[in-house]
Design a protein around this motif. Structure first.
Motif, mmCIF file in Angstrom:
data_model
loop_
_atom_site.group_PDB
_atom_site.id
_atom_site.type_symbol
_atom_site.label_atom_id
_atom_site.label_comp_id
_atom_site.label_asym_id
_atom_site.label_seq_id
_atom_site.Cartn_x
_atom_site.Cartn_y
_atom_site.Cartn_z
ATOM 1 N N LEU A 195 7.692 -24.792 -0.326
ATOM 2 C CA LEU A 195 8.665 -23.806 0.329
ATOM 3 C C LEU A 195 9.320 -23.104 -0.904
ATOM 4 O O LEU A 195 9.742 -23.782 -1.878
ATOM 5 N N THR A 196 9.325 -21.793 -1.013
ATOM 6 C CA THR A 196 10.439 -21.086 -1.724
ATOM 7 C C THR A 196 11.941 -21.546 -1.604
ATOM 8 O O THR A 196 12.173 -22.115 -0.384
ATOM 9 N N SER A 197 12.621 -20.999 -2.502
ATOM 10 C CA SER A 197 14.236 -21.439 -2.237
ATOM 11 C C SER A 197 14.540 -20.982 -0.984
ATOM 12 O O SER A 197 15.667 -21.347 -0.262
ATOM 13 N N THR A 198 14.493 -19.528 -1.019
ATOM 14 C CA THR A 198 14.802 -18.778 0.336
ATOM 15 C C THR A 198 14.195 -19.558 1.471
ATOM 16 O O THR A 198 15.105 -19.710 2.572
ATOM 17 N N GLU A 199 13.038 -19.855 1.543
ATOM 18 C CA GLU A 199 12.503 -20.462 2.588
ATOM 19 C C GLU A 199 13.148 -21.658 2.997
ATOM 20 O O GLU A 199 13.356 -22.304 4.358
ATOM 21 N N ARG A 200 13.416 -22.513 1.946
ATOM 22 C CA ARG A 200 13.919 -23.923 2.185
ATOM 23 C C ARG A 200 15.326 -23.820 2.781
ATOM 24 O O ARG A 200 15.824 -24.280 3.575
ATOM 25 N N THR A 201 16.092 -22.858 2.124
ATOM 26 C CA THR A 201 17.560 -22.537 2.780
ATOM 27 C C THR A 201 17.588 -22.115 4.090
ATOM 28 O O THR A 201 18.441 -22.514 4.747
ATOM 29 N N ASP A 202 16.643 -21.347 4.491
ATOM 30 C CA ASP A 202 16.436 -20.654 5.853
ATOM 31 C C ASP A 202 16.021 -21.705 6.898
ATOM 32 O O ASP A 202 16.378 -21.837 7.912
ATOM 33 N N MET A 203 14.931 -22.600 6.254
ATOM 34 C CA MET A 203 14.533 -23.562 7.351
ATOM 35 C C MET A 203 15.036 -24.913 7.347
ATOM 36 O O MET A 203 14.777 -25.853 8.272
ATOM 37 N N LEU A 204 15.736 -25.572 6.383
ATOM 38 C CA LEU A 204 15.919 -26.819 6.083
ATOM 39 C C LEU A 204 17.438 -27.137 5.811
ATOM 40 O O LEU A 204 18.115 -26.491 5.162
ATOM 41 N N THR A 205 18.016 -27.907 6.726
ATOM 42 C CA THR A 205 19.313 -28.421 6.638
ATOM 43 C C THR A 205 19.535 -29.755 6.389
ATOM 44 O O THR A 205 18.900 -30.747 6.969
ATOM 45 N N TYR A 206 20.199 -30.400 5.315
ATOM 46 C CA TYR A 206 20.519 -31.657 4.970
ATOM 47 C C TYR A 206 21.788 -32.104 5.357
ATOM 48 O O TYR A 206 22.649 -31.540 5.061
ATOM 49 N N GLU A 207 21.837 -33.211 6.125
ATOM 50 C CA GLU A 207 22.957 -34.076 6.273
ATOM 51 C C GLU A 207 23.475 -35.018 5.304
ATOM 52 O O GLU A 207 22.682 -35.490 4.570
ATOM 53 N N PRO A 208 24.656 -35.237 5.464
ATOM 54 C CA PRO A 208 25.409 -36.474 4.372
ATOM 55 C C PRO A 208 24.708 -37.535 4.258
ATOM 56 O O PRO A 208 24.358 -38.339 3.227
ATOM 57 N N ASN A 209 24.066 -37.985 5.465
ATOM 58 C CA ASN A 209 23.228 -39.262 5.429
ATOM 59 C C ASN A 209 22.048 -39.292 5.167
ATOM 60 O O ASN A 209 21.297 -40.453 5.056
ATOM 61 N N GLY A 210 21.442 -38.164 4.814
ATOM 62 C CA GLY A 210 20.178 -37.937 4.188
ATOM 63 C C GLY A 210 19.027 -37.465 5.272
ATOM 64 O O GLY A 210 17.809 -36.791 4.999
ATOM 65 N N ASP A 211 19.477 -37.019 6.571
ATOM 66 C CA ASP A 211 18.700 -36.534 7.375
ATOM 67 C C ASP A 211 18.393 -35.038 7.132
ATOM 68 O O ASP A 211 19.230 -34.552 6.610
ATOM 69 N N ILE A 212 17.101 -34.595 7.544
ATOM 70 C CA ILE A 212 16.857 -33.248 7.074
ATOM 71 C C ILE A 212 16.520 -32.552 8.741
ATOM 72 O O ILE A 212 15.925 -33.477 9.425
ATOM 73 N N HIS A 213 17.038 -31.363 8.868
ATOM 74 C CA HIS A 213 16.689 -30.924 10.143
ATOM 75 C C HIS A 213 16.036 -29.745 9.632
ATOM 76 O O HIS A 213 16.302 -28.927 8.844
ATOM 77 N N VAL A 214 14.508 -29.570 10.276
ATOM 78 C CA VAL A 214 13.877 -28.465 10.297
ATOM 79 C C VAL A 214 13.788 -27.596 11.302
ATOM 80 O O VAL A 214 13.629 -27.967 12.227
ATOM 81 N N ASN A 215 14.183 -26.367 11.008
ATOM 82 C CA ASN A 215 14.176 -25.253 11.979
ATOM 83 C C ASN A 215 12.740 -24.465 11.898
ATOM 84 O O ASN A 215 12.515 -23.920 10.755
ATOM 85 N N VAL A 216 12.407 -24.411 13.349
ATOM 86 C CA VAL A 216 11.025 -23.692 13.449
ATOM 87 C C VAL A 216 11.000 -23.119 14.668
ATOM 88 O O VAL A 216 12.203 -22.834 15.229
ATOM 89 N N ILE A 217 9.653 -22.424 15.066
ATOM 90 C CA ILE A 217 9.718 -21.716 16.190
ATOM 91 C C ILE A 217 8.817 -22.397 17.224
ATOM 92 O O ILE A 217 7.711 -22.485 16.907
ATOM 93 N N CYS A 218 9.212 -22.524 18.509
ATOM 94 C CA CYS A 218 8.300 -23.312 19.355
ATOM 95 C C CYS A 218 7.327 -22.021 19.862
ATOM 96 O O CYS A 218 7.483 -20.952 19.678
ATOM 97 N N GLU A 219 6.232 -22.597 20.479
ATOM 98 C CA GLU A 219 5.270 -21.803 21.061
ATOM 99 C C GLU A 219 5.751 -20.875 22.087
ATOM 100 O O GLU A 219 5.511 -19.388 22.204
ATOM 101 N N ASP A 220 6.921 -21.326 23.048
ATOM 102 C CA ASP A 220 7.371 -20.196 23.817
ATOM 103 C C ASP A 220 8.110 -19.071 23.429
ATOM 104 O O ASP A 220 8.079 -18.112 23.623
ATOM 105 N N CYS A 221 9.007 -19.456 22.389
ATOM 106 C CA CYS A 221 9.602 -18.468 21.798
ATOM 107 C C CYS A 221 8.904 -17.586 20.784
ATOM 108 O O CYS A 221 9.054 -16.546 20.566
ATOM 109 N N HIS A 222 7.846 -18.125 20.312
ATOM 110 C CA HIS A 222 6.874 -17.390 19.480
ATOM 111 C C HIS A 222 6.121 -16.298 20.224
ATOM 112 O O HIS A 222 5.979 -15.132 20.022
ATOM 113 N N GLU A 223 5.623 -16.814 21.573
ATOM 114 C CA GLU A 223 4.968 -15.960 22.536
ATOM 115 C C GLU A 223 6.053 -14.866 22.888
ATOM 116 O O GLU A 223 5.719 -13.612 22.795
#
Length: 90
Positions: free
Chosen positions: A46-74
């Protein structure tokens, strides 16, 4: 919750949880129940822009990845104007 062994230069670090959710409707998506290296998920390509847009890092090390589900894509395909919104479901 996805489990990932994060490693750097061949050295293994702590296990972290990877959470995938739809950026629009917030539905939790999928799970991987095996240990993977970060490169296996493609985060390193991922580019740094994509990483900033898609990934969120929690203090405990967890990573949240924001994607688009099939229903929202449709919905976005049927209604292109929705792309202008940060969240199409308010």
């Amino acid at each position: 919750m996805l489990i990932l062994k994060v490693g750097v230069a061949g050295k293994e670090l702590d296990t972290v949880a990877i959470h995938y959710k739809c950026r629009h409707c917030q539905v939790e998506l999928g799970a991987i129940d095996e240990e993977l290296r970060a490169e296996a998920l493609g985060f390193d390509s991922l580019t740094s822009t994509e990483r900033t847009d898609m990934l969120t890092y929690e203090p405990n090390g967890d990573i949240h990845v924001n994607v688009i589900c099939e229903d929202c894509h449709e919905a976005l395909m049927r209604n292109p104007g929705l792309h202008e919104l940060d969240r199409m479901i308010q």
